[in-house]
Design a protein around this motif. Sequence first.
Motif, short mmCIF file in Angstrom:
data_model
loop_
_atom_site.label_atom_id
_atom_site.label_comp_id
_atom_site.label_asym_id
_atom_site.label_seq_id
_atom_site.Cartn_x
_atom_site.Cartn_y
_atom_site.Cartn_z
N PHE A 229 34.71 21.26 12.75
CA PHE A 229 33.60 20.40 13.16
C PHE A 229 33.81 18.97 12.64
N SER A 230 34.44 18.86 11.48
CA SER A 230 34.78 17.53 10.96
C SER A 230 35.77 16.83 11.88
N ALA A 231 36.75 17.60 12.37
CA ALA A 231 37.71 17.05 13.33
C ALA A 231 37.00 16.64 14.62
N SER A 232 35.97 17.40 15.00
CA SER A 232 35.18 17.07 16.20
C SER A 232 34.43 15.76 16.00
N ALA A 233 33.89 15.56 14.79
CA ALA A 233 33.18 14.32 14.48
C ALA A 233 34.15 13.13 14.55
N ASP A 234 35.37 13.33 14.09
CA ASP A 234 36.39 12.28 14.18
C ASP A 234 36.69 11.94 15.64
N ALA A 235 36.72 12.97 16.47
CA ALA A 235 36.98 12.76 17.90
C ALA A 235 35.83 11.99 18.55
N TYR A 236 34.61 12.28 18.12
CA TYR A 236 33.44 11.54 18.62
C TYR A 236 33.54 10.07 18.24
N ASN A 237 33.88 9.80 16.99
CA ASN A 237 34.00 8.42 16.51
C ASN A 237 35.12 7.68 17.24
N ALA A 238 36.22 8.39 17.53
CA ALA A 238 37.33 7.78 18.25
C ALA A 238 36.90 7.38 19.66
N LEU A 239 36.12 8.24 20.32
CA LEU A 239 35.63 7.94 21.66
C LEU A 239 34.71 6.73 21.65
N LEU A 240 33.75 6.73 20.72
CA LEU A 240 32.76 5.65 20.70
C LEU A 240 33.34 4.31 20.24
N SER A 241 34.34 4.36 19.36
CA SER A 241 34.96 3.10 18.92
C SER A 241 35.82 2.50 20.01
N THR A 242 36.37 3.35 20.86
CA THR A 242 37.22 2.87 21.97
C THR A 242 36.38 2.51 23.19
N TYR A 243 35.36 3.32 23.46
CA TYR A 243 34.49 3.10 24.62
C TYR A 243 33.03 3.18 24.17
N PRO A 244 32.50 2.11 23.59
CA PRO A 244 31.13 2.12 23.06
C PRO A 244 30.07 2.46 24.11
N THR A 245 30.34 2.08 25.36
CA THR A 245 29.38 2.37 26.44
C THR A 245 29.97 3.38 27.41
N THR A 246 30.69 4.35 26.89
CA THR A 246 31.38 5.32 27.73
C THR A 246 30.45 6.00 28.73
N LYS A 247 31.01 6.35 29.86
CA LYS A 247 30.23 7.06 30.89
C LYS A 247 29.83 8.46 30.42
N TYR A 248 30.47 8.91 29.33
CA TYR A 248 30.17 10.23 28.78
C TYR A 248 29.21 10.14 27.60
N LEU A 249 28.54 9.01 27.43
CA LEU A 249 27.75 8.77 26.23
C LEU A 249 26.68 9.85 26.01
N ASN A 250 25.94 10.20 27.04
CA ASN A 250 24.88 11.20 26.89
C ASN A 250 25.44 12.55 26.45
N GLN A 251 26.52 12.99 27.13
CA GLN A 251 27.13 14.27 26.78
C GLN A 251 27.71 14.23 25.37
N ALA A 252 28.34 13.11 25.04
CA ALA A 252 28.95 12.96 23.72
C ALA A 252 27.90 13.01 22.62
N ASN A 253 26.76 12.37 22.86
CA ASN A 253 25.69 12.36 21.86
C ASN A 253 25.09 13.75 21.66
N VAL A 254 24.98 14.50 22.72
CA VAL A 254 24.48 15.88 22.61
C VAL A 254 25.44 16.71 21.76
N ILE A 255 26.72 16.54 22.02
CA ILE A 255 27.74 17.27 21.24
C ILE A 255 27.69 16.84 19.78
N TYR A 256 27.59 15.53 19.54
CA TYR A 256 27.59 15.03 18.16
C TYR A 256 26.37 15.51 17.38
#
Length: 272
Positions: A229-256
């Motif tokens: 789950f820690s690795a998953s949190a790192d993956a979330y941070n990598a997505l948001l730092s690269t694409y702050p307004t990603t089209k997957y934002l809602n799904q990503a936030n639910v996962i996080y």
Amino acid sequence: MFKKAVTFTFILLTVILLYSCTSYRQVLKSTNTSYKYKMAVGYYNKGDYHRALQLFDELLIYYRGNDTSEKINYYNAFCYYGQGDYLQAGYYFLKFTSTFPTSKYTEECLYMSAFCQSLYSPDYSLDQTITIEAIKGLQLFVDQYPKSERVKDCNKLIDDLRGKLEQKSYEVARLYLKIESYPAAVISFKNLLKEFPDTRFREDAYFYILKSQYLYALNSIENKKKERFSASADAYNALLSTYPTTKYLNQANVIYKSITKELSKPPKTKKS
């Protein structure tokens, strides 16, 4: 009147065809190699590659080691190309470059050998061995003839062929995710980003790494969950730092939200 015209045309075409076949048989039977060469070139120039190729194949034996051999080999390769047999054409173009390395046609033939491989490249869903070889051939041409006017075409072809490899890599990674092979999906998406840093699937890959990592953690045994789950949190941070307004934002936030909930759980104590 119309029927008579049609009949006359049919008879005329039949006579021409029969004469043409008879004439060609006479060329084949001829022992005059200069005449055969002249006729082979004539057939070639008319686009009759089948007849030209038969004659050139025969003439290769007579003119082996002769100056004319260079031109015959050149025509021979283009006959295969003209017939749409790109695999054979590519082979003979490449063979020409090694047989006549100082020829004025060597640059053209090296390009054509790689170009034929690119034409033979299959759909991205199939095995891409030929695509990889075509890219190598085109890159070899660019390296050997960096000032050639064909370099621009080579680079365009390389981009198109790499696009197939990129699509293949992405679809393979998606398949791993679909069949719930999550570790393989994570590795495949990371390899996609590494091999194709400017991929058009870059944003998708970042999200699917998060999703794959999360599902992997969710389905893990208890003593492995926190680490994953820690690795998953790192993956979330990598997505948001690269694409702050990603089209997957809602799904990503639910996962996080689920990840943070799992990470906040106190460790389970072993029963005595």
